[in-house]
Design an enzyme around this catalytic site. Structure first.
Site, PDB file in Angstrom:
ATOM      1  N   ARG A 104       0.815  -1.229   0.000  1.00  0.00           N
ATOM      2  CA  ARG A 104       0.000   0.000   0.000  1.00  0.00           C
ATOM      3  C   ARG A 104       0.846   1.276   0.000  1.00  0.00           C
ATOM      4  NH1 ARG A 104      -3.607  -3.057   3.259  1.00  0.00           N
ATOM      5  NH2 ARG A 104      -5.306  -3.732   1.939  1.00  0.00           N
ATOM      6  N   LYS A 142       4.501  11.496 -11.459  1.00  0.00           N
ATOM      7  CA  LYS A 142       3.642  10.644 -12.289  1.00  0.00           C
ATOM      8  C   LYS A 142       4.353   9.314 -12.478  1.00  0.00           C
ATOM      9  CE  LYS A 142       0.925  13.645 -15.296  1.00  0.00           C
ATOM     10  NZ  LYS A 142       0.673  13.988 -16.704  1.00  0.00           N
ATOM     11  N   GLU A 162      12.032  17.084 -25.383  1.00  0.00           N
ATOM     12  CA  GLU A 162      11.359  17.538 -24.151  1.00  0.00           C
ATOM     13  C   GLU A 162      11.982  18.847 -23.648  1.00  0.00           C
ATOM     14  OE1 GLU A 162       8.612  16.376 -23.068  1.00  0.00           O
ATOM     15  OE2 GLU A 162       8.516  14.243 -23.629  1.00  0.00           O
ATOM     16  N   LYS A 210       9.609  22.614 -14.535  1.00  0.00           N
ATOM     17  CA  LYS A 210       8.626  21.556 -14.269  1.00  0.00           C
ATOM     18  C   LYS A 210       8.207  21.578 -12.798  1.00  0.00           C
ATOM     19  CE  LYS A 210       7.045  16.957 -15.120  1.00  0.00           C
ATOM     20  NZ  LYS A 210       7.246  15.638 -15.691  1.00  0.00           N
ATOM     21  N   GLU A 255      -2.671  17.544 -11.976  1.00  0.00           N
ATOM     22  CA  GLU A 255      -3.111  17.892 -13.329  1.00  0.00           C
ATOM     23  C   GLU A 255      -4.618  18.105 -13.427  1.00  0.00           C
ATOM     24  OE1 GLU A 255      -0.928  15.978 -16.562  1.00  0.00           O
ATOM     25  OE2 GLU A 255      -2.714  16.155 -17.807  1.00  0.00           O
ATOM     26  N   ARG A 262      -1.251  22.139 -14.888  1.00  0.00           N
ATOM     27  CA  ARG A 262      -0.200  21.165 -15.267  1.00  0.00           C
ATOM     28  C   ARG A 262      -0.364  20.681 -16.704  1.00  0.00           C
ATOM     29  NH1 ARG A 262       2.434  16.208 -11.650  1.00  0.00           N
ATOM     30  NH2 ARG A 262       3.675  15.354 -13.345  1.00  0.00           N
ATOM     31  N   ASN A 298       1.639  19.194 -21.456  1.00  0.00           N
ATOM     32  CA  ASN A 298       1.249  18.309 -22.555  1.00  0.00           C
ATOM     33  C   ASN A 298       1.445  18.947 -23.923  1.00  0.00           C
ATOM     34  OD1 ASN A 298       0.467  16.246 -20.823  1.00  0.00           O
ATOM     35  ND2 ASN A 298      -1.551  17.167 -20.512  1.00  0.00           N
ATOM     36  N   HIS A 322       2.116  16.869 -26.961  1.00  0.00           N
ATOM     37  CA  HIS A 322       1.939  15.449 -26.614  1.00  0.00           C
ATOM     38  C   HIS A 322       0.619  14.862 -27.112  1.00  0.00           C
ATOM     39  CE1 HIS A 322       5.497  16.034 -24.280  1.00  0.00           C
ATOM     40  NE2 HIS A 322       5.483  14.793 -23.836  1.00  0.00           N
ATOM     41  N   HIS A 328       1.402  11.597 -28.841  1.00  0.00           N
ATOM     42  CA  HIS A 328       0.983  10.272 -28.357  1.00  0.00           C
ATOM     43  C   HIS A 328       0.187   9.526 -29.425  1.00  0.00           C
ATOM     44  CE1 HIS A 328       1.431  11.178 -23.776  1.00  0.00           C
ATOM     45  NE2 HIS A 328       2.525  10.683 -24.301  1.00  0.00           N
ATOM     46  N   HIS A 347       9.319   8.584 -28.824  1.00  0.00           N
ATOM     47  CA  HIS A 347       8.580   9.621 -28.098  1.00  0.00           C
ATOM     48  C   HIS A 347       9.063  11.041 -28.460  1.00  0.00           C
ATOM     49  CE1 HIS A 347       6.125  11.284 -24.929  1.00  0.00           C
ATOM     50  NE2 HIS A 347       7.177  11.894 -24.410  1.00  0.00           N
TER      51      HIS A 347
HETATM   52  N1  LIG Z   1       6.454  10.132 -15.508  1.00  0.00           N
HETATM   53  C1  LIG Z   1       6.484  11.152 -16.338  1.00  0.00           C
HETATM   54  O1  LIG Z   1       6.127  12.291 -16.008  1.00  0.00           O
HETATM   55  C2  LIG Z   1       7.005  10.928 -17.728  1.00  0.00           C
HETATM   56  C3  LIG Z   1       7.290  12.018 -18.570  1.00  0.00           C
HETATM   57  C4  LIG Z   1       7.844  11.777 -19.830  1.00  0.00           C
HETATM   58  C5  LIG Z   1       8.095  10.463 -20.250  1.00  0.00           C
HETATM   59  N2  LIG Z   1       7.797   9.424 -19.415  1.00  0.00           N
HETATM   60  C6  LIG Z   1       8.057   8.040 -19.818  1.00  0.00           C
HETATM   61  O2  LIG Z   1       9.468   7.874 -19.946  1.00  0.00           O
HETATM   62  C7  LIG Z   1       9.703   6.756 -20.793  1.00  0.00           C
HETATM   63  C8  LIG Z   1      10.855   7.081 -21.720  1.00  0.00           C
HETATM   64  O3  LIG Z   1      12.000   7.330 -20.925  1.00  0.00           O
HETATM   65  P1  LIG Z   1      13.478   7.237 -21.538  1.00  0.00           P
HETATM   66  O4  LIG Z   1      13.491   7.961 -22.827  1.00  0.00           O
HETATM   67  O5  LIG Z   1      14.400   7.628 -20.467  1.00  0.00           O
HETATM   68  O6  LIG Z   1      13.570   5.699 -21.935  1.00  0.00           O
HETATM   69  P2  LIG Z   1      14.245   4.402 -21.262  1.00  0.00           P
HETATM   70  O7  LIG Z   1      14.107   4.375 -19.816  1.00  0.00           O
HETATM   71  O8  LIG Z   1      13.681   3.255 -22.043  1.00  0.00           O
HETATM   72  O9  LIG Z   1      15.782   4.574 -21.647  1.00  0.00           O
HETATM   73  C9  LIG Z   1      16.151   4.606 -23.011  1.00  0.00           C
HETATM   74  C10 LIG Z   1      17.324   3.667 -23.287  1.00  0.00           C
HETATM   75  O10 LIG Z   1      18.509   4.244 -22.732  1.00  0.00           O
HETATM   76  C11 LIG Z   1      19.177   3.283 -21.934  1.00  0.00           C
HETATM   77  N3  LIG Z   1      19.895   4.045 -20.916  1.00  0.00           N
HETATM   78  C12 LIG Z   1      19.374   4.693 -19.847  1.00  0.00           C
HETATM   79  N4  LIG Z   1      20.316   5.404 -19.223  1.00  0.00           N
HETATM   80  C13 LIG Z   1      21.465   5.192 -19.888  1.00  0.00           C
HETATM   81  C14 LIG Z   1      22.790   5.652 -19.724  1.00  0.00           C
HETATM   82  N5  LIG Z   1      23.114   6.527 -18.769  1.00  0.00           N
HETATM   83  N6  LIG Z   1      23.738   5.206 -20.575  1.00  0.00           N
HETATM   84  C15 LIG Z   1      23.415   4.336 -21.569  1.00  0.00           C
HETATM   85  N7  LIG Z   1      22.177   3.898 -21.799  1.00  0.00           N
HETATM   86  C16 LIG Z   1      21.205   4.315 -20.961  1.00  0.00           C
HETATM   87  C17 LIG Z   1      18.093   2.357 -21.440  1.00  0.00           C
HETATM   88  O11 LIG Z   1      18.592   1.097 -21.066  1.00  0.00           O
HETATM   89  C18 LIG Z   1      17.192   2.286 -22.663  1.00  0.00           C
HETATM   90  O12 LIG Z   1      17.690   1.348 -23.573  1.00  0.00           O
HETATM   91  C19 LIG Z   1       8.409   6.486 -21.536  1.00  0.00           C
HETATM   92  O13 LIG Z   1       7.848   5.287 -21.056  1.00  0.00           O
HETATM   93  C20 LIG Z   1       7.514   7.667 -21.158  1.00  0.00           C
HETATM   94  O14 LIG Z   1       6.159   7.333 -21.107  1.00  0.00           O
HETATM   95  C21 LIG Z   1       7.269   9.636 -18.174  1.00  0.00           C
END
Ligand SMILES: NC(=O)c1ccc[n+]([C@@H]2O[C@H](COP(=O)([O-])OP(=O)(O)OC[C@H]3O[C@@H](n4cnc5c(N)ncnc54)[C@H](O)[C@@H]3O)[C@@H](O)[C@H]2O)c1
Length: 367
Positions: free
Chosen positions: A127, A149, A191, A233, A243, A247, A251, A254, A258, A270
């Site tokens: 929980r 989030k 971003e 942010k 949101e 907030r 988007n 996005h 999306h 993305h």
């Molecule tokens: N929570 C939120 O507010 C929010 C906002 C934007 C995006 N997201 C989410 O974030 C995700 C995308 O995140 P991402 O782009 O970081 O992708 P990811 O976590 O998949 O990382 C991308 C790739 O980089 C590699 N990697 C990570 N750090 C590394 C490093 N230091 N050196 C070498 N390789 C490395 C990972 O293994 C992976 O292959 C999506 O699922 C999206 O929905 C969430």
């Protein structure tokens, strides 16, 4: 002694809390001491993106390591395909086996996928247990690790199961970006551009002026950009954590982004999708007389400089994009909240968008 920037994100909502943000480079040696007051007696379970762990385990020489006697280390296969409830269940079972209980804490080390999955796991495990984010991608440092989030994807769409669960600490070590593949860095830049467009004219000017040094990932410009994005942010989520209104500005780009990601079955990345979404929103704003054409010119130039797409790929009909948008979480009560830029550094929430108008813009931007 390493230089570490620190600021707090105060979230006064129904369950008030504070997230502490730390930003620096090569600051791993300070991590244990910094986390000590937040973890207290809790046993921490460090959940690493297995890819990041493989690359970094040799380089960190003791830092970023569960040097506290009882801490434990787990690895997770971070990919969008594995950002599922099944991954949460598997990690939860591993935690149980290792003895994690309500007095434990989770630490996510990885990109946005790891942060979202581990954050969500922390929100439901027994929980809810506290968690800490150690983002290792540009996207995770400038965006996803801030704001609480968390969530996983369903077959029908991204992030459809989730929770708001604020991390106690967000620890950003820019050294992780040294090994980030260029493609991932480029995705994160979308971003960054979005953030500047939403509310930071000075950051936009900085991005234009420091293009080359940012491409080289030099320390100072990188620190400047990551800190500026986090602070913007943080400002937004402090005003509207859940949101319910403001907030939504985050988007920008996005809604269309999306839809494109989903229609391509996630073959479009993305950041690329967000870039196309930003161009669509800006062209729409110009066509509605809400923004000057110069905003679109500057946006396209900056996106092109980072090899981010400014036209939609052939093969997506505007009708399909519009239909995909209507299953988005931003489609509330039959109304689409569409964020439009007014000028660089200022956006508005447009709630009476005519979908035909958007369709025309999508048609004009499709290759
Ligand atoms: N929570 C939120 O507010 C929010 C906002 C934007 C995006 N997201 C989410 O974030 C995700 C995308 O995140 P991402 O782009 O970081 O992708 P990811 O976590 O998949 O990382 C991308 C790739 O980089 C590699 N990697 C990570 N750090 C590394 C490093 N230091 N050196 C070498 N390789 C490395 C990972 O293994 C992976 O292959 C999506 O699922 C999206 O929905 C969430």
């Amino acid at each position: 002694m390493c230089m570490i920037m620190n600021f707090a994100i105060d979230l006064p909502g129904s369950s008030p809390c504070t997230s502490q943000v730390f930003i620096g480079r090569n600051i791993g040696s300070e991590l244990s001491a910094t986390l000590a007051p937040y973890l207290g007696e809790r046993v921490a379970y460090w959940i690493w993106d297995e890819n990041v762990f493989r690359i970094w385990k040799g380089r960190l020489q003791g830092s970023f390591w569960p040097d506290r006697e009882n801490d434990r280390l787990l690895c997770f296969r971070a990919s969008e395909a594995n950002k599922r409830l099944s991954a949460v269940e598997k990690l939860a079972a591993e935690l149980l086996q290792l003895g994690a209980d309500r007095g434990s804490a989770l630490i996510a080390v990885g990109g946005g996928v790891t942060g979202d999955v581990v954050g969500f796991l922390a929100s439901v495990y027994m929980r809810g247990v506290p968690h800490i984010q150690v983002p290792t991608t540009l996207l995770a440092q400038v965006d996803s690790s801030i704001g609480g989030k968390t969530g996983v994807d369903l077959e029908q769409g991204k992030n459809l199961l989730g929770a708001f669960h604020q991390p106690q600490v967000i620890w950003m070590d820019l050294q992780f970006l040294e090994t980030l593949p260029p493609e991932e860095f480029r995705q994160g830049m979308a971003e960054v551009i979005k953030t500047a467009m939403i509310g930071d004219t000075a950051l936009w000017d900085y991005l234009e002026a420091h293009l080359e040094s940012l491409k080289l990932r030099e320390s100072e410009p990188l620190h400047h950009v990551v800190a500026a994005c986090c602070q913007l942010k943080a400002k937004v989520v402090q005003l509207d954590e859940k949101e319910t209104g403001y907030r939504r500005v985050l988007n920008l780009g996005h809604t269309v982004g999306h839809a494109l990601e989903r229609l391509s079955r996630y073959q479009i990345r993305h950041g690329d999708a967000v870039a196309m979404g930003l161009v669509t929103a800006t062209k729409l704003a110009v066509s509605m007389g809400k923004a000057e054409p110069e905003v679109l010119v500057r946006l396209e130039k900056l996106c092109r400089a980072w090899d981010l797409p400014v036209r939609l790929p052939a093969g997506f009909s505007p009708e399909a994009v519009l239909a995909a948008m209507q299953t988005d979480k931003k489609y509330i009560g039959g109304r689409l909240h569409f964020i439009l830029p007014v000028r660089i550094g200022e956006v508005m929430d447009n709630q009476d968008l005519r979908l035909e108008q958007l369709g025309e813009v999508l048609r004009a931007l499709t290759l």
